[in-house]
Design a protein around this motif. Structure first.
Motif, PDB file in Angstrom:
ATOM      1  N   ASP A  60       0.666  -1.172  -0.004  1.00  0.00           N
ATOM      2  CA  ASP A  60       0.158  -0.130   0.014  1.00  0.00           C
ATOM      3  C   ASP A  60       0.907   1.355  -0.017  1.00  0.00           C
ATOM      4  N   GLU A 104       2.004   3.688  -8.191  1.00  0.00           N
ATOM      5  CA  GLU A 104       1.089   2.832  -8.723  1.00  0.00           C
ATOM      6  C   GLU A 104       1.609   1.727 -10.017  1.00  0.00           C
ATOM      7  N   GLN A 137       2.470  -1.220  -8.082  1.00  0.00           N
ATOM      8  CA  GLN A 137       1.157  -1.911  -7.834  1.00  0.00           C
ATOM      9  C   GLN A 137       0.646  -2.609  -9.360  1.00  0.00           C
ATOM     10  N   LEU A 138       0.864  -1.847 -10.267  1.00  0.00           N
ATOM     11  CA  LEU A 138       0.638  -2.463 -11.759  1.00  0.00           C
ATOM     12  C   LEU A 138       1.373  -3.827 -12.062  1.00  0.00           C
ATOM     13  N   HIS A 171      -0.329  -6.705  -9.915  1.00  0.00           N
ATOM     14  CA  HIS A 171      -1.541  -6.892 -10.608  1.00  0.00           C
ATOM     15  C   HIS A 171      -1.228  -7.943 -11.850  1.00  0.00           C
ATOM     16  N   ASN A 176      -5.990  -5.769  -9.216  1.00  0.00           N
ATOM     17  CA  ASN A 176      -6.462  -4.227  -9.257  1.00  0.00           C
ATOM     18  C   ASN A 176      -7.043  -3.963 -10.583  1.00  0.00           C
ATOM     19  N   LEU A 198      -6.914  -0.350 -11.732  1.00  0.00           N
ATOM     20  CA  LEU A 198      -5.442   0.371 -11.793  1.00  0.00           C
ATOM     21  C   LEU A 198      -4.870  -0.067 -13.273  1.00  0.00           C
ATOM     22  N   LYS A 239      -6.588   1.945 -15.974  1.00  0.00           N
ATOM     23  CA  LYS A 239      -6.012   3.093 -16.092  1.00  0.00           C
ATOM     24  C   LYS A 239      -4.603   3.172 -16.844  1.00  0.00           C
ATOM     25  N   TRP A 240      -3.790   2.237 -16.432  1.00  0.00           N
ATOM     26  CA  TRP A 240      -2.399   2.040 -16.936  1.00  0.00           C
ATOM     27  C   TRP A 240      -2.283   1.681 -18.466  1.00  0.00           C
ATOM     28  N   ALA A 258      -5.540  11.010 -15.768  1.00  0.00           N
ATOM     29  CA  ALA A 258      -4.556   9.760 -15.580  1.00  0.00           C
ATOM     30  C   ALA A 258      -3.092  10.104 -15.744  1.00  0.00           C
ATOM     31  N   SER A 307      -1.873  12.110 -13.032  1.00  0.00           N
ATOM     32  CA  SER A 307      -1.869  11.641 -11.580  1.00  0.00           C
ATOM     33  C   SER A 307      -0.443  10.882 -11.395  1.00  0.00           C
ATOM     34  N   VAL A 308       0.146  10.848 -12.502  1.00  0.00           N
ATOM     35  CA  VAL A 308       1.578  10.235 -12.362  1.00  0.00           C
ATOM     36  C   VAL A 308       2.730  10.863 -12.892  1.00  0.00           C
TER      37      VAL A 308
END
Length: 979
Positions: A734, A738, A741-742, A745, A855, A858, A861-862, A905, A908-909
């Motif tokens: 957590d 991202e 985390q991608l 996933h 996820n 996510l 989004k990616w 999106a 946000s990165v």
């Protein structure tokens, strides 16, 4: 992005950059290093150590036994590698995956080799004591088992190599005999005299599984059968049908040698026939003007052409009913020197098997030499003939043709066909002759043509209700087998189901007996003077059977041939002098078909119910091991001994040609291993769709080696990136960016996919999924994007800790997921990071994947972010090609995004990091005309701009703040990292 080699014009920060470090070599050097891992696995006792794990669900792949008589070919390598991938993957998915390798040891090929050795010494096999001969066969098999075992192990195949199963082991021979005697006791066994596929070369009957079909050129003949009488009007001039009486009924056959055995002519009740009178003929024709011929109308023109008849008149229809009661004369009736051999009636009989697709519409019927003919013989009580000897010659006292060979001992045509054609011509019965190239049965082993020959043989009746209590899936062998196919077995590929079902549905009774020496004998006794149809013909006694089984268990099947064995077994139960001992041996397919009993049922490493999870062999085994195991299991277990049947195709050369030594296109596994290593051969297997035919050759292997090199480089980079990683560095999910985390996933997606593909035996799917992930998601994206973080971030930075934590999780999954396919390389990867005397990747399971990693939102989004990245990368490549920039870090493009959600999106990165640029500007403004676009990514345009500022001498990013910090020539991030 940080360069691997910093610039030399400014301060040298080379020692401060965290470049990947690993001793893992770039080149695998597999041919040299693989034997070391084999020795290590053996010293660790990997296979047996895995068996000690308690509480795991059982998974058993039962090995279809290869034959112990030669070095391995590429088909063996394919077969054993597929099996090994299945076993290893199921073990690593939490099973107790057992694999007991085995060998088929009895049978003709070995016996033939020993006979050849005897002939070379001027010895005759029949002059040698049979037990001594069988011992020679046993030694021959033992020698090849030792050779093949080492060759299989060199492929990296795991299993219980210390204790394989052999069909010639004493216990195996005892069980095979016991399984046979169950057929005896349950009423399936009978002796019948019927035509079977016979090899004159090998002098034995063959089962369907031992027969293959090749093109063969046969003689074809059209033969006149003259009418002798009508049943109701014996005198010719008293018969109502005088036109028919004066005509010839014409048959067509591709086996002239069977004419002496003719006993009837069959007609089709539903076929339209006509009576044809010859008007004019070619000078080379054997037809005569004014003769009349009876033919099927649909085939008349083809006969006219073959017989060189120029014109004829169709006189009238001939109804099939007119053939009832008609008696023909055999073409050789009354022949000079025949001594009345063929002076018998030849009846015309109705047959449903007669068609007007080819020939004449009439079928010459020799009950001793064809199954349809035999069935006609049973139905109409036609006599059987015994004119053909085991070596393919006519019996010596047969008039005219005595001693002539149909096929010689090399499988070549003997004089019998031509002699019959000449005799037919001499008798005036030959209407026409020719040659025909067609598919013809050959021996699977000798490759020689076969004949149908009537001999006394032992059969398992597959449609007789069995006298046992295993009736859950049917009463007969056939019904149990068909029910198993339909309800109990899963087939990979699914087409195997229909193939096997069709074979079982249409097959005749199983021919169990062979007239050979090396095998398990048919352990039964027959009453002297009794007929096969008599109730007491076969001795059925449980006590006798128990004595036989005990003797075989103690001394092996050889004891059957020891003088006095019959007396020893029967004494005190029945009078030994009243019974004859059978010395035929069992079809070797019965041996291998029985393996479920002495391997799965009887061994400690078998299965509680004697049923395997998987049987896997080539597609030819639908008529071989799958088939015989199914019949044998249906007979003695009441069902199939397997739950899954997996089938692979044949191996062809690069041009799709069948491999053969004569063509020089064979691929020898050992040569591939010597050049590339076993892992390259295994990778070739994993890359193919093994359910179809596969191709292999030098160019294909080069491509496989290139795929291996790319995958190895990915693993090498990962090892270098993980150098020095410790638990203290691990970061909770957590707290990760991202991008990491991608990747987690994707690992969650792959975990489910890989397991499902391995369970479905789809290894090309496994490799493709992992290879694409390694090359596209990792090397071409994540590794590329995060190089800057890995090399230049401070060791305690969140981004670097997150990346290395994910890299560690990735390491444990990639190495284990790929270990079943590349056991040597993944062991090398594992030990490079986790060395130790007891360490091995093959002692691991696939790691569990936390559900929270998944996820989908996510990932969606990616997907949009990566699509936008492709547009930026494309725009920069245009500038690089034009030599405007040398590196993407010299750019700070403007990205115009029409979709507000996508724009959000991207904002946000750190999209500049994702695109590996020193800066980036995101805007919702409409894209100008000159913007770079990609058709597949609408709504995004990129305008190139150069980055402002100076190049950081440590990370090479071009930034405005470079040169304003404590450490000369650095950006803020690098200055902080340097302390």
């Amino acid at each position: 992005m940080c360069a691997d080699t910093p610039e030399t014009t400014g301060p040298d920060y080379r020692s401060t950059v965290f470049l990947p470090e690993t001793a893992f070599p770039m080149r695998g050097d597999l041919p040299k290093r693989e034997p070391e891992w084999l020795a290590r696995w053996e010293s660790l006792g990997i296979y047996h150590r895995l068996r000690s794990q308690q509480g795991r669900p059982l998974f058993v792949l039962h090995d279809g036994p290869p034959y112990a008589n030669g070095h391995l070919h590429i088909g063996h390598a394919l077969n054993k590698t597929i099996k090994d991938i299945i076993v290893r993957s199921h073990q690593m998915m939490g099973h107790d995956a057992r694999y007991v390798p085995g060998w088929d040891c009895h049978g003709l090929p070995i016996e033939w080799k020993i006979e050849e050795q005897y002939r070379a010494k001027g010895l005759n096999k029949d002059d040698v004591d049979i037990v001594a001969f069988r011992q020679e066969c046993r030694k021959f098999a033992e020698g090849w088992i030792d050779i093949q075992r080492e060759e299989f192990k060199r492929l990296g195949v795991t299993g219980n190599w210390d204790d394989p199963y052999l069909t010639m082991d004493f216990h195996a021979e005892a069980v095979i005999a016991d399984e046979f005697m169950k057929l005896l006791m349950d009423g399936a066994l009978y002796q019948g005299s019927k035509p079977v596929m016979w090899s004159p070369v090998e002098k034995t009957a063959l089962a369907e599984a031992e027969v293959e079909y090749h093109d063969h050129t046969s003689h074809t003949i059209w033969v006149r059968f003259k009418v002798a009488s009508c049943a109701n009007f014996p005198e010719l001039d008293g018969c109502l049908n005088t036109e028919l009486l004066q005509a010839s009924v014409v048959i067509w056959t591709t086996t002239p040698w069977t004419i002496p055995q003719n006993r009837a002519v069959a007609y089709g009740p539903g076929i339209a026939y006509g009576l044809y009178r010859v008007d004019t003929v070619d000078e080379k024709s054997t037809a005569t003007v004014d003769e009349t011929l009876v033919l099927a109308d649909a085939l008349a023109d083809s006969v006219k052409t073959a017989a060189k008849i120029e014109s004829w008149t169709r006189v009238r229809d001939v109804a099939a009913s007119e053939f009832e009661g008609v008696i023909l004369r055999h073409p050789y009736a009354g022949a000079e020197g025949a001594n009345g051999e063929w002076d018998f009636d030849v009846p015309m009989l109705p047959g449903d098997h007669v068609t007007d697709d080819a020939g004449t519409g009439f079928v010459h019927t020799a009950p001793s030499h064809g199954d349809d003919d035999y069935q006609m013989g049973l139905k109409f009580r036609l006599p059987m003939t015994y004119n053909v000897e085991p070596d393919g010659t006519y019996r010596k006292d047969l008039p005219i043709f005595g001693g002539q060979a149909i096929l010689d001992q090399n499988g070549k045509e003997g004089p019998a066909n031509v002699s019959n054609i000449k005799q037919l011509a001499y008798a005036g019965a030959l209407l026409a002759k020719g040659k025909l190239k067609h598919s013809y049965p050959h021996s699977w082993r000798s490759k020689a043509p076969l004949i149908f020959r009537n001999t006394p043989q032992w059969f398992a009746a597959i449609d007789v209700p069995l006298e046992d209590e295993m009736n859950t899936y049917g009463r007969t062998i056939r019904s149990r087998a068909l029910t198993s196919i339909e309800e109990l077995v899963t087939f990979t590929p699914p087409s195997g189901k229909n193939r096997l079902h069709s074979m079982i549905q249409n097959r005749p009774d199983w021919v169990l007996s062979r007239q050979r020496a090396w095998g398990v004998p048919l352990t039964c006794f027959v009453k002297k003077g009794a007929k096969p149809t008599d109730a007491d013909f076969l001795l059925k006694n449980p006590q006798v059977n128990a004595r036989i089984t005990a003797a075989f268990e103690a001394e092996g099947a050889d004891v059957w041939y020891v003088q006095g064995f019959k007396e020893k077994i029967l004494q005190g139960i029945v009078d030994p002098s009243g019974y004859e001992q059978i010395f035929d041996v069992l079809d070797v397919w019965f041996d291998s078909g029985s393996t479920h009993a002495f391997v799965l049922r009887d061994r400690a490493d078998g299965t509680p119910d004697g049923i395997a999870d998987v049987y896997l062999e080539g597609t030819d085994q639908h008529r071989g091991w799958f088939h015989s195991s199914l019949l044998q299991g249906a007979a003695t277990k009441g069902r199939a001994p397997y739950r899954n049947v997996v089938t692979h195709g044949f191996t062809l050369d690069e041009k799709g040609m069948k491999m053969s030594k004569s063509l020089g296109n064979t691929i020898v596994p050992q040569k591939v291993i010597d050049q590339y290593g076993a892992d390259i051969l295994r990778l070739w297997v994993a890359q193919t769709d093994y359910t179809a035919d596969q191709r292999i050759g030098p160019e294909i292997l080069k491509g496989t080696a290139d795929s291996y090199r790319r995958l190895r480089n990915t693993m090498r980079y990962m090892l270098g990136a993980l150098e020095g990683f410790s638990e203290a560095e691990r970061l909770p999910v957590d707290q990760m960016p991202e991008l990491e985390q991608l990747i987690l996933h994707r690992l969650a997606e792959l975990d489910a996919e890989v397991r499902a593909l391995y369970r479905g035996f789809d290894f090309s799917g496994v490799f493709q999924a992992l290879f694409n992930f390694a090359t596209l998601d990792l090397s071409a994206f994540w590794f590329d994007v995060r190089k800057d973080v890995l090399y230049c971030d401070a060791p305690d930075s969140t981004r670097r800790r997150a990346m290395r934590t994910v890299m560690d999780l990735l390491f444990h999954r990639l190495t284990t997921w790929l270990a079943p396919i590349l056991p040597f390389t993944m062991e090398d990867v594992w030990l490079s990071r986790l060395p130790g005397d007891e360490s091995s990747v093959h002692l691991q399971d696939f790691p569990d994947t936390p559900a929270v990693w998944a996820n989908p939102a996510l990932a969606a989004k990616w997907n949009a972010i990566r699509a936008a990245r492709r547009v930026v990368t494309g725009a920069l490549e245009v500038q690089r090609t034009a030599k405007v920039i040398g590196s993407s870090l010299e750019a700070a493009p403007v990205v115009h995004v029409a979709d507000t959600a996508i724009l959000a999106a991207l904002k946000s990165v750190s999209f500049a990091d994702v695109c590996i640029t020193s800066g980036i500007q995101l805007t919702a403004d409409a894209e100008p005309q000159e913007a770079f676009r990609l058709p597949e990514v609408p709504g995004i345009g990129v305008v190139f701009e150069k980055a402002d500022g100076q190049k950081c001498q440590r990370c090479w990013q071009v930034l405005p703040d470079v040169g304003t910090h404590k450490h000369p020539g650095t950006c803020a991030r690098c200055n902080a990292a340097l302390g």
